[in-house]
Write a protein that holds these residues in place. Sequence first.
Motif, PDB file in Angstrom:
ATOM      1  N   GLY A   1       0.832  -1.188   0.000  1.00  0.00           N
ATOM      2  CA  GLY A   1       0.000   0.000   0.000  1.00  0.00           C
ATOM      3  C   GLY A   1       0.873   1.247   0.000  1.00  0.00           C
ATOM      4  N   VAL A   2       0.255   2.401  -0.180  1.00  0.00           N
ATOM      5  CA  VAL A   2       1.002   3.655  -0.210  1.00  0.00           C
ATOM      6  C   VAL A   2       0.021   4.790   0.053  1.00  0.00           C
ATOM      7  CG1 VAL A   2       0.700   4.106  -2.678  1.00  0.00           C
ATOM      8  CG2 VAL A   2       2.758   4.929  -1.518  1.00  0.00           C
ATOM      9  N   VAL A   3       0.543   5.895   0.542  1.00  0.00           N
ATOM     10  CA  VAL A   3      -0.263   7.089   0.786  1.00  0.00           C
ATOM     11  C   VAL A   3       0.083   8.110  -0.289  1.00  0.00           C
ATOM     12  CG1 VAL A   3      -0.803   8.948   2.389  1.00  0.00           C
ATOM     13  CG2 VAL A   3      -0.385   6.645   3.247  1.00  0.00           C
ATOM     14  N   VAL A   4      -0.930   8.565  -1.027  1.00  0.00           N
ATOM     15  CA  VAL A   4      -0.746   9.545  -2.098  1.00  0.00           C
ATOM     16  C   VAL A   4      -1.555  10.787  -1.745  1.00  0.00           C
ATOM     17  CG1 VAL A   4      -0.988  10.014  -4.557  1.00  0.00           C
ATOM     18  CG2 VAL A   4      -0.444   7.705  -3.783  1.00  0.00           C
ATOM     19  N   ALA A   5      -0.866  11.885  -1.509  1.00  0.00           N
ATOM     20  CA  ALA A   5      -1.529  13.155  -1.164  1.00  0.00           C
ATOM     21  C   ALA A   5      -2.485  12.989   0.009  1.00  0.00           C
ATOM     22  CB  ALA A   5      -2.254  13.724  -2.380  1.00  0.00           C
ATOM     23  N   GLY A   6      -2.045  12.230   1.001  1.00  0.00           N
ATOM     24  CA  GLY A   6      -2.854  12.020   2.190  1.00  0.00           C
ATOM     25  C   GLY A   6      -3.934  10.970   2.061  1.00  0.00           C
ATOM     26  N   VAL A   7      -4.041  10.303   0.897  1.00  0.00           N
ATOM     27  CA  VAL A   7      -5.066   9.281   0.648  1.00  0.00           C
ATOM     28  C   VAL A   7      -4.389   7.922   0.612  1.00  0.00           C
ATOM     29  CG1 VAL A   7      -6.832   8.444  -0.931  1.00  0.00           C
ATOM     30  CG2 VAL A   7      -6.491  10.911  -0.617  1.00  0.00           C
ATOM     31  N   THR A   8      -4.904   6.965   1.369  1.00  0.00           N
ATOM     32  CA  THR A   8      -4.337   5.623   1.400  1.00  0.00           C
ATOM     33  C   THR A   8      -4.827   4.812   0.222  1.00  0.00           C
ATOM     34  OG1 THR A   8      -4.247   5.669   3.819  1.00  0.00           O
ATOM     35  CG2 THR A   8      -4.113   3.519   2.760  1.00  0.00           C
ATOM     36  N   VAL A   9      -3.886   4.206  -0.515  1.00  0.00           N
ATOM     37  CA  VAL A   9      -4.191   3.330  -1.652  1.00  0.00           C
ATOM     38  C   VAL A   9      -3.654   1.948  -1.304  1.00  0.00           C
ATOM     39  CG1 VAL A   9      -3.846   2.887  -4.104  1.00  0.00           C
ATOM     40  CG2 VAL A   9      -4.061   5.244  -3.275  1.00  0.00           C
ATOM     41  N   THR A  10      -4.562   0.975  -1.217  1.00  0.00           N
ATOM     42  CA  THR A  10      -4.168  -0.385  -0.826  1.00  0.00           C
ATOM     43  C   THR A  10      -4.329  -1.397  -1.948  1.00  0.00           C
ATOM     44  OG1 THR A  10      -6.386  -0.865   0.036  1.00  0.00           O
ATOM     45  CG2 THR A  10      -4.776   0.056   1.582  1.00  0.00           C
ATOM     46  N   ALA A  11      -4.880  -0.992  -3.094  1.00  0.00           N
ATOM     47  CA  ALA A  11      -5.056  -1.932  -4.205  1.00  0.00           C
ATOM     48  C   ALA A  11      -3.699  -2.434  -4.688  1.00  0.00           C
ATOM     49  CB  ALA A  11      -5.817  -1.274  -5.345  1.00  0.00           C
ATOM     50  N   VAL A  12      -3.648  -3.708  -5.056  1.00  0.00           N
ATOM     51  CA  VAL A  12      -2.407  -4.342  -5.489  1.00  0.00           C
ATOM     52  C   VAL A  12      -2.416  -4.451  -7.014  1.00  0.00           C
ATOM     53  CG1 VAL A  12      -0.995  -6.428  -5.349  1.00  0.00           C
ATOM     54  CG2 VAL A  12      -2.279  -5.654  -3.350  1.00  0.00           C
ATOM     55  N   PRO A  13      -1.408  -3.899  -7.707  1.00  0.00           N
ATOM     56  CA  PRO A  13      -1.324  -4.104  -9.168  1.00  0.00           C
ATOM     57  C   PRO A  13      -0.939  -5.546  -9.471  1.00  0.00           C
ATOM     58  CG  PRO A  13       0.595  -2.899  -8.377  1.00  0.00           C
ATOM     59  CD  PRO A  13      -0.321  -3.054  -7.200  1.00  0.00           C
ATOM     60  N   LEU A  14      -1.927  -6.372  -9.742  1.00  0.00           N
ATOM     61  CA  LEU A  14      -1.703  -7.811  -9.836  1.00  0.00           C
ATOM     62  C   LEU A  14      -0.817  -8.209 -11.009  1.00  0.00           C
ATOM     63  CD1 LEU A  14      -5.143  -9.413  -8.871  1.00  0.00           C
ATOM     64  CD2 LEU A  14      -3.058  -9.216  -7.523  1.00  0.00           C
TER      65      LEU A  14
ATOM     66  N   LEU B   1      -1.473  -2.535 -15.837  1.00  0.00           N
ATOM     67  CA  LEU B   1      -1.089  -3.138 -14.556  1.00  0.00           C
ATOM     68  C   LEU B   1      -2.304  -3.613 -13.771  1.00  0.00           C
ATOM     69  CD1 LEU B   1       1.717  -0.697 -13.317  1.00  0.00           C
ATOM     70  CD2 LEU B   1       1.975  -2.931 -14.416  1.00  0.00           C
ATOM     71  N   LEU B   2      -3.451  -2.978 -14.003  1.00  0.00           N
ATOM     72  CA  LEU B   2      -4.663  -3.333 -13.267  1.00  0.00           C
ATOM     73  C   LEU B   2      -5.585  -4.253 -14.058  1.00  0.00           C
ATOM     74  CD1 LEU B   2      -5.499   0.141 -11.687  1.00  0.00           C
ATOM     75  CD2 LEU B   2      -4.381  -1.803 -10.600  1.00  0.00           C
ATOM     76  N   LEU B   3      -5.161  -4.696 -15.243  1.00  0.00           N
ATOM     77  CA  LEU B   3      -6.012  -5.572 -16.051  1.00  0.00           C
ATOM     78  C   LEU B   3      -6.316  -6.895 -15.341  1.00  0.00           C
ATOM     79  CD1 LEU B   3      -7.470  -5.810 -18.757  1.00  0.00           C
ATOM     80  CD2 LEU B   3      -5.385  -6.808 -19.712  1.00  0.00           C
ATOM     81  N   PRO B   4      -5.357  -7.559 -14.675  1.00  0.00           N
ATOM     82  CA  PRO B   4      -5.719  -8.776 -13.919  1.00  0.00           C
ATOM     83  C   PRO B   4      -6.730  -8.508 -12.811  1.00  0.00           C
ATOM     84  CG  PRO B   4      -3.355  -8.689 -14.291  1.00  0.00           C
ATOM     85  CD  PRO B   4      -3.895  -7.364 -14.690  1.00  0.00           C
ATOM     86  N   ASN B   5      -6.638  -7.335 -12.150  1.00  0.00           N
ATOM     87  CA  ASN B   5      -7.638  -6.997 -11.129  1.00  0.00           C
ATOM     88  C   ASN B   5      -9.023  -6.924 -11.754  1.00  0.00           C
ATOM     89  OD1 ASN B   5      -4.921  -5.777 -10.499  1.00  0.00           O
ATOM     90  ND2 ASN B   5      -5.879  -5.472  -8.525  1.00  0.00           N
ATOM     91  N   ALA B   6      -9.112  -6.252 -12.904  1.00  0.00           N
ATOM     92  CA  ALA B   6     -10.398  -6.143 -13.584  1.00  0.00           C
ATOM     93  C   ALA B   6     -10.904  -7.507 -14.040  1.00  0.00           C
ATOM     94  CB  ALA B   6     -10.279  -5.189 -14.776  1.00  0.00           C
TER      95      ALA B   6
END
Length: 411
Positions: free
Chosen positions: A80-93, A257-262
């Motif tokens: 995960g990572v914090v971008v501009a104060g927003v937490t992003v936890t999605a994994v680029p599968l 990068l997010l195509l497997p997630n979709a």
Amino acid sequence: MTSLLSAPDRPAVTASDLRHRRPLTLVAALGGVAAAGTLLTVCLALGVTGWFLADAGTHGQPRDALRVGALAWLMAHGSGVVVAGVTVTAVPLLLTLAAGWLVWRLGHTVGDLVSGHGPDSDQISDGERDWTVPSATLLFAVGYAAVTSLTLALAGTPATAPSGPRALGWSLLLALLVGGPAIAVGSGRAAIWAAVVPAHLRAAAATCGAIVRTFLLVSLVALLAALALDLGTAANVVSGLHLSAGETSVYALVSALLLPNATVFAGSYLLGPGFAVGTQTLVSPTIVLTGPLPAFPLLAALPDSGPTPAWTVWLVALPALVAAYAAARAQRRRPTLRWDRGALRGCVGGVSAGVVIALLAGVAGGAVGPGRMQVVGPVATEVMVHAVTSFGIGGLVGGLLMTWWQRRSRA
């Protein structure tokens, strides 16, 4: 006189033997470092390339681009990572799959290089303990985790705040659950150990793999078909952002990068429970409730909000048909004339495939933005209930039908 006696014959040590007796500690540890460092290097290069494509390097410093690439690698390991104060936890599968592939390939190479260590196959069959694979796997995991720890120390900042425990946990799981079997296969130990596993259990595992692969392929086709039907919307989304050619390339890379997630999202849709694209939303064959969505091309594949057509309800039968087809194909390669074994292979393989799809659904979603976009993806428990039921029934039917056909052909 004793000097005249001929010495006993000893097998000559050939170059091939020396190749398979490389120093276990050094080879296994360096294998783990190489497995982690190869993809990390690719991510760093992509980060710098994207920085130049976006604004020709006029903003920021090269170290900022390198940090972006390192953070992408850490996100592929669940940090995960914090971008501009927003937490992003999605994994680029897609990156995670690439990491798993590298771990398998280099683990297989490590296993081949250390296969000469320990007892031979006859001694192992006689019950002698063999610590070659466990030792190599542990050292491989240590090397992989060392690269992860170093990346966290160099790329992590209080502003981005990647999770160290999650990244290390994912790294160890990759090294142990993917690298360990790869080392066992490369060293030849897996073939020795598999000989004691009942044949019907090996057949059930093959059925599980066939169902998972076939269903993910069908889900990908369904996703691409939905995207093709509304390709104009995706094009309008990109054009509305007024991106340059370089920025469009970077945007396309992020989408890939997010195509497997979709794909996993599409599979959850076909199974019935669907998925969320924000809080208080649902996309399923029976109901579609969506709100304002971010400008992202893959979201053009979503159906329109409101009542669904009557034919979409019948899509929930597709997973069972896929499981029956895949189970029958798998049993065709491993024929049996016994009804109980045909049923066991199909049912156990289908239930196991349902658990695997549920695990993928659990890691495919997460937070992708502020506010309502903190909840995106399917609910793993609901997916598991539907997948175990559909795949279990479909696998059972497919196994019995193929058993009937094989008995008929033999008669």
